[in-house]
Design an enzyme around this catalytic site. Structure first.
Site, mmCIF file in Angstrom:
data_model
loop_
_atom_site.group_PDB
_atom_site.id
_atom_site.type_symbol
_atom_site.label_atom_id
_atom_site.label_comp_id
_atom_site.label_asym_id
_atom_site.label_seq_id
_atom_site.Cartn_x
_atom_site.Cartn_y
_atom_site.Cartn_z
ATOM 1 N N GLU A 135 31.185 -20.159 10.285
ATOM 2 C CA GLU A 135 30.463 -20.123 11.558
ATOM 3 C C GLU A 135 30.979 -21.182 12.521
ATOM 4 O OE1 GLU A 135 27.077 -21.357 14.320
ATOM 5 O OE2 GLU A 135 28.162 -22.522 12.856
ATOM 6 N N ASP A 193 29.145 -22.903 5.874
ATOM 7 C CA ASP A 193 30.189 -23.894 6.152
ATOM 8 C C ASP A 193 29.552 -25.054 6.919
ATOM 9 O OD1 ASP A 193 29.799 -22.119 8.352
ATOM 10 O OD2 ASP A 193 31.694 -22.747 9.253
HETATM 11 ZN ZN LIG Z 1 24.743 -24.549 12.402
#
Ligand SMILES: [Zn+2]
Length: 267
Positions: free
Chosen positions: A140, A76
């Site tokens: 993340e 992401d």
């Molecule tokens: Zn990163």
């Protein structure tokens, strides 16, 4: 047999996939990488912590005489920001020898580097002492939801060493700070904007707190590798309309801690 795509080609392909988080939607990128790896004979398992939020764990078998070597990364990327881009953020264009695009640095190039290396090892039939495990995570940027899910479902075993391929200017970094994210609310009493003395302004309360936080000192010495503990107010929201005394605000605090700082003590 198709030739192994270069790390640059893989980076360009995945930078062109929009995995901005929020909302995430990493599925297309995960499927693309999953197919590359499984077509090379590497075992791939995918895990969805929510719809279209796909992470992968791939394993290239070694001789197993040493514990696995794990490479980790996220697919992401952060949003584009409010300033207009001078290049297409999903174009993966190369200008003067540099690749441009959201996530090209953080961290699709890092992912592509280890995926390319695994593909090459597999194509050449080379096996090391260790299994190579690749944890390619969704989600993340907003709190490591993908990684937490992998851990919850037991998708990851033991590792002898873990290399996280975040951008560090090609310099190995041996650790990073901890993160403590807080959401703060202030409350007040609403009144008509023409009579503020009858209310209690929640924005003023938040402003006083935020100003104090700007000068906050954790009072601990900087760490020799990690530097200082830091604090940042990243978001603030409050008030409903121009002519009312606001009775509510919310702001966020992003604290980055050093190893000797205990979370509960910081709070
Ligand atoms: Zn990163």
């Amino acid at each position: 047999m198709p030739s192994t795509p270069s790390a640059l080609e893989i980076t360009q392909d995945i930078v062109r996939m929009d995995t901005r988080n929020p909302p995430g939607r990493e599925v297309e990128c995960a499927n693309y990488l999953g197919h590359l790896l499984s077509d090379a004979g590497i075992e791939v398992n995918s895990f969805e912590f929510a719809e279209n939020r796909t992470s992968l764990v791939a394993q290239l078998k070694g001789r197993g005489t040493k514990p696995p070597l794990c490479f980790g990364g996220h697919i992401d990327v952060v949003p584009l920001g409010t300033k207009e881009w001078t290049v297409d953020p999903f174009g993966a264009q190369i200008v003067d020898g540099k690749l441009y695009g959201r996530g090209s640095t953080d961290m699709k190039a890092g992912i592509s580097a280890f995926v390319h290396t695994a593909l090459k090892l597999a194509a050449e039939g080379r096996r090391g002492d260790s299994d190579i495990v690749m944890a390619i995570c969704a989600g993340e940027e907003t709190g490591c939801e993908g990684s937490f899910y992998l851990s919850e479902v037991g998708a990851l075993g033991e590792a002898g060493a873990v290399v996280i391929c975040e951008p560090t200017s090609n310099y190995p970094v041996l650790g990073h700070k901890g993160a403590l994210w807080l959401r703060v609310e202030t409350k007040g009493v609403t009144a008509h904007g023409s009579m503020p003395e009858r209310g209690e302004n929640a924005i003023y309360k938040a402003a006083r707190s935020v100003t104090k936080l700007e000068d906050f000192d954790f009072n601990i010495a900087p760490h020799e590798l990690l530097g200082r503990a830091t604090l940042n107010v990243g978001m603030i929201e409050g008030g409903l309309n121009l002519n009312s005394v606001p009775d509510h605000t919310e702001f966020t605090i992003d604290i980055r801690t050093l190893p000797e700082q205990d979370r509960d003590k910081v709070l």
